[in-house]
Design an enzyme around this catalytic site. Structure first.
Site, PDB file in Angstrom:
ATOM      1  N   LYS A  54      37.521  48.706  43.007  1.00  0.00           N
ATOM      2  CA  LYS A  54      37.857  47.476  43.739  1.00  0.00           C
ATOM      3  C   LYS A  54      39.362  47.374  43.950  1.00  0.00           C
ATOM      4  CE  LYS A  54      33.593  45.386  42.082  1.00  0.00           C
ATOM      5  NZ  LYS A  54      32.872  44.443  41.230  1.00  0.00           N
ATOM      6  N   GLN A  98      34.671  40.611  36.100  1.00  0.00           N
ATOM      7  CA  GLN A  98      33.614  41.624  36.080  1.00  0.00           C
ATOM      8  C   GLN A  98      32.615  41.293  34.963  1.00  0.00           C
ATOM      9  OE1 GLN A  98      33.385  43.992  38.421  1.00  0.00           O
ATOM     10  NE2 GLN A  98      31.660  45.096  37.606  1.00  0.00           N
ATOM     11  N   ASP A 121      33.288  36.319  44.268  1.00  0.00           N
ATOM     12  CA  ASP A 121      31.986  36.847  43.859  1.00  0.00           C
ATOM     13  C   ASP A 121      30.857  35.885  44.236  1.00  0.00           C
ATOM     14  OD1 ASP A 121      31.657  39.378  42.857  1.00  0.00           O
ATOM     15  OD2 ASP A 121      32.156  38.850  40.790  1.00  0.00           O
TER      16      ASP A 121
END
Ligand code: NAP
Ligand code: L37
Length: 292
Positions: A54, A98, A121
């Site tokens: 990412k 994450q 997200d």
């Protein structure tokens, strides 16, 4: 092989090129680079790989990134302090924590804390609530389901009126994927570990999204001829012919399913690259929203 292969790597590259172009335009107009903050807690190798990918994507697309790697033992309070400071930072447009977090941390409280304008997200309860409500739009669509639906659309698969079966009901993939499909007028069945006669349910699917994390569990004879199969699973399978000793496979037995399906995504090179491309799209969107 009868199925048409949906090339996630190629489609992700096209999405990324569009994002890079929009980023370059913004920078020319004098705006700050869209910038993503990634927060990784602990030492899971898979999580570190994805976070690195990412970060690398941000650099390749002309976006900024800042990375926080915290020890597994960090306290809830310390982690929350970091999120709050990222919420306040004018230099950060998107925040990605994450998952999974180490078990002593309260994931729900962490996700709830992320400012909704920076929740790239799309996991905040408000965002998921909007996704679930008729006539409302979420600010950010969760990256993996967003990428999965995008692949179906690019392949020209008709979602409206289709019987869609989603295997898995996780917050990250299964549930938001099901909500997106409902929003696009599919008739959706969501399966999980207590579902009876999984093969029988899957056989009804015009569209199958598999996200259970079980190595090649979906067999060829579960697939309805001509169905579109999106394999989200990422599992490592022992393979002596590889230097690493393993290779990545999905939740679907690809060799069997490709003989029956109409469309199929490979693993790797399917949904995985799309997850990252959609995160880049969401980070650009975050910067645009914050400018207004
Ligand atoms: P998860 O949180 O472990 O959820 C798995 C879901 O599958 C649960 O709802 C579980 O049911 C269901 N399930 C498990 N075993 C089953 C069985 N035998 N029959 C039917 N349902 C079963 O997993 P996740 O985070 O959603 O991830 C799923 C897979 O996608 C993993 O392989 C993960 O690595 C991969 N993934 C890929 C990407 C990508 O970008 N490609 C992104 C995220 C995840 P219960 O709810 O009843 O427990
Ligand atoms: N947004 N995604 C978000 N938030 C999280 O908290 N866990 C998680 C998450 N999941 C995630 O990032 N998954 C993921 C999975 C696979 C890839 C990227 C992201 C990926 O790029 N897969 C490649 C293969 C990578 C490899 O070789 O290891 C693929 O082609 O599938």
């Amino acid at each position: 092989m009868t199925a048409q292969l949906i090339d996630g790597k190629l489609i992700a590259q096209q999405v990324r090129a569009g994002v890079a172009e929009a980023v370059a335009r913004r920078v020319l107009e004098g705006f700050a680079k869209p910038t993503l903050a990634t927060v990784l807690v602990g030492d899971r190798v898979d999580s570190a790989t994805y976070v690195n990918a990412k970060q690398k994507a941000c650099a390749e697309l002309g976006m900024g990134s800042v990375s926080y790697h915290l020890p597994a033992e960090i306290s809830q309070e310390e982690l929350e302090k970091l999120i709050k400071s990222l919420n306040r930072s004018k230099k950060v447009h998107g925040i990605l924590v994450q998952l999974p977090l180490p078990s002593h941390l309260n994931e729900e409280r962490v996700l709830q804390l992320i400012s909704i304008e920076k929740d790239v997200d799309g996991f905040s309860p408000i965002n998921i609530g909007r996704l679930a409500q008729k006539g409302r739009e979420p600010l950010f669509v969760p990256c993996t389901p967003f990428g999965s639906i995008y692949l179906l659309e690019q392949a020209g698969v008709k979602i409206e009126g289709a019987n869609a079966v989603v295997l898995g009901r996780s917050n990250i993939v299964g549930m938001p994927a099901a909500l997106l499909l409902i929003g696009k007028n599919a008739t959706v069945t969501v399966c999980h570990s207590r579902t009876k006669d999984l093969p029988g349910v899957v056989r009804q699917a015009d569209i199958l999204i598999a996200a259970i994390g079980k190595t090649e569990m979906v067999r060829g004879d579960w697939i309805k001829p001509g169905a579109a199969v999106i394999d989200v699973g990422i599992n490592s399978k022992p393979d002596a012919s590889k230097k690493s000793g393993y290779r990545l496979v999905g939740d679907v037995n690809f060799d069997e399913a490709k003989e029956v399906a109409g469309f199929i995504t490979p693993v790797p090179g399917g949904v995985g690259p799309m997850t990252i491309a959609m995160l880049m799209k969401n980070t650009l969107r975050a910067a645009e929203l914050q400018q207004k």
